[in-house]
Design a protein around this motif. Sequence first.
Motif, PDB file in Angstrom:
ATOM      1  N   LEU A   1       0.871  -1.193   0.000  1.00 17.86           N
ATOM      2  CA  LEU A   1       0.000   0.000   0.000  1.00 17.86           C
ATOM      3  C   LEU A   1       0.899   1.231   0.000  1.00 17.86           C
ATOM      4  CD1 LEU A   1      -2.805  -0.757   2.640  1.00 17.86           C
ATOM      5  CD2 LEU A   1      -2.818  -1.159   0.178  1.00 17.86           C
ATOM      6  N   PRO A   2       0.615   2.235  -0.836  1.00 16.76           N
ATOM      7  CA  PRO A   2       1.513   3.393  -0.945  1.00 16.76           C
ATOM      8  C   PRO A   2       1.366   4.337   0.244  1.00 16.76           C
ATOM      9  CG  PRO A   2      -0.405   3.696  -2.361  1.00 16.76           C
ATOM     10  CD  PRO A   2      -0.554   2.354  -1.721  1.00 16.76           C
ATOM     11  N   GLY A   3       2.367   4.378   1.086  1.00 19.69           N
ATOM     12  CA  GLY A   3       2.330   5.259   2.265  1.00 19.69           C
ATOM     13  C   GLY A   3       3.564   6.134   2.306  1.00 19.69           C
ATOM     14  N   THR A   4       3.426   7.382   1.931  1.00 20.02           N
ATOM     15  CA  THR A   4       4.525   8.354   2.038  1.00 20.02           C
ATOM     16  C   THR A   4       3.977   9.763   1.835  1.00 20.02           C
ATOM     17  OG1 THR A   4       6.509   9.250   0.975  1.00 20.02           O
ATOM     18  CG2 THR A   4       5.130   7.867  -0.398  1.00 20.02           C
ATOM     19  N   ILE A   5       4.520  10.697   2.600  1.00 18.81           N
ATOM     20  CA  ILE A   5       4.073  12.087   2.432  1.00 18.81           C
ATOM     21  C   ILE A   5       4.656  12.706   1.156  1.00 18.81           C
ATOM     22  CG2 ILE A   5       3.833  12.466   4.921  1.00 18.81           C
ATOM     23  CD1 ILE A   5       6.388  14.324   4.621  1.00 18.81           C
ATOM     24  N   ASP A   6       5.570  11.986   0.506  1.00 19.09           N
ATOM     25  CA  ASP A   6       6.274  12.575  -0.639  1.00 19.09           C
ATOM     26  C   ASP A   6       5.524  12.477  -1.972  1.00 19.09           C
ATOM     27  OD1 ASP A   6       8.366  13.357   0.948  1.00 19.09           O
ATOM     28  OD2 ASP A   6       9.645  11.656   0.466  1.00 19.09           O
ATOM     29  N   LEU A   7       4.508  11.642  -2.054  1.00 22.29           N
ATOM     30  CA  LEU A   7       3.715  11.420  -3.285  1.00 22.29           C
ATOM     31  C   LEU A   7       4.565  10.880  -4.435  1.00 22.29           C
ATOM     32  CD1 LEU A   7       0.662  11.903  -4.191  1.00 22.29           C
ATOM     33  CD2 LEU A   7       1.419  14.023  -5.217  1.00 22.29           C
ATOM     34  N   ASP A   8       5.691  10.286  -4.112  1.00 19.76           N
ATOM     35  CA  ASP A   8       6.632   9.933  -5.176  1.00 19.76           C
ATOM     36  C   ASP A   8       6.597   8.457  -5.559  1.00 19.76           C
ATOM     37  OD1 ASP A   8       7.669   9.073  -2.781  1.00 19.76           O
ATOM     38  OD2 ASP A   8       9.733   9.641  -3.236  1.00 19.76           O
ATOM     39  N   ILE A   9       5.392   7.878  -5.594  1.00 20.18           N
ATOM     40  CA  ILE A   9       5.279   6.498  -6.064  1.00 20.18           C
ATOM     41  C   ILE A   9       4.615   6.548  -7.437  1.00 20.18           C
ATOM     42  CG2 ILE A   9       4.262   4.233  -5.588  1.00 20.18           C
ATOM     43  CD1 ILE A   9       4.551   4.882  -2.601  1.00 20.18           C
TER      44      ILE A   9
ATOM     45  N   PHE B   1       0.090  12.194   2.025  1.00 16.11           N
ATOM     46  CA  PHE B   1       0.446  13.426   1.300  1.00 16.11           C
ATOM     47  C   PHE B   1      -0.562  14.542   1.589  1.00 16.11           C
ATOM     48  CE2 PHE B   1      -0.051  16.205  -2.434  1.00 16.11           C
ATOM     49  CZ  PHE B   1       1.214  16.775  -2.463  1.00 16.11           C
ATOM     50  N   ASP B   2      -1.851  14.193   1.574  1.00 16.47           N
ATOM     51  CA  ASP B   2      -2.875  15.227   1.731  1.00 16.47           C
ATOM     52  C   ASP B   2      -2.743  15.944   3.082  1.00 16.47           C
ATOM     53  OD1 ASP B   2      -5.261  16.519   0.540  1.00 16.47           O
ATOM     54  OD2 ASP B   2      -6.234  15.736   2.336  1.00 16.47           O
TER      55      ASP B   2
END
Length: 326
Positions: A128-136, A145-146
Amino acid sequence: MAAKKEIRTIGVLTSGGDAPGMNAAIRAVVRTALGKGLKVRGIRKGFQGLMDEDIIDLSARDVSDTIQRGGTILQTARCEEMRTEEGQQKAAAICKKYGIDGLVVIGGDGSFAGALKLAELGINTIGLPGTIDLDIACTEYTIGFDTAVNTAMEAIDKIRDTSTSHERCSIVEVMGRDAGYLALWCGIANGAERILLPEEHDYNEKAIIEDIQACRKRGKKNYIIINAEGIGDSINMAKRIEEATGMETRATILGHMQRGGSPTCKDRVYASIMGAMAVDLLSEGKTNRVVGYRHGEYVDFDIKEALGMNKGIPDYQYEIARELAL
Ligand code: F6P
């Protein structure tokens, strides 16, 4: 890749930098799995916790009162051992020892590389994509990210208030070592005069100085520069700009406050749906998939294919940010 056997126990872990909304995803994994009669094991502190066998059983109550909380109740870590073949074999063996036949890995690209290895070693795995960077690259949305971009935006609004009062230039450094999405979005949302992105290392400081001088002549009362962490050097940059322009300049590094805080509605809802979808995919017999959100739909991709995709800052959005700053 199809799952090798029926899933009975699902493990869940968070890995890499934490992100608001991870708890909503964990909660959804736990409750969807329990609803299907499966057992759930929480692996604490990411892949490192798996190596250390830091594994707990999770009940529906264990995830009560967590959807609104920042951070990750399972905690997280970065794990060098998981990059080695020996470490990957060890991790797969520990999953088997604990009866974990389906694993949900919540994190970024680095975490998915570990998830891919486990899938290849026979553990049914979903990312599951979890990162504040939105870089997936495979997804237009990543968990956290939001919230992070709204946290940064609110902080920058406040900095602008004081900047205007004092007729100052403010350099605000936002997170993003390799990716400039936080910087770009804040730049647009906060109406920044300049946005410095790690994707564009050749930014022109002389042009910024000339622009500040021209703006001052026109009577402009502040000048906001959003500087991504990947460019950094904000404090020295402020000194150079102040010296060259005569405009008082302050640097603020927002730092890890961007990673914390109660998740926004969007992060809670998207993370919940993605968490439930991960369990649905596992129980449909799927493995080696990453969940994403594209063109208004929740989708899933082969992990290897997802890791091979590229994503850059859209030129058009960057140009718009520049035009609106005039
Ligand atoms: O979570 C992503 C991120 O916030 C990047 O933007 C940043 O460069 C990095 O994590 C910093 O991580 P840490 O300080 O936890 O090592």
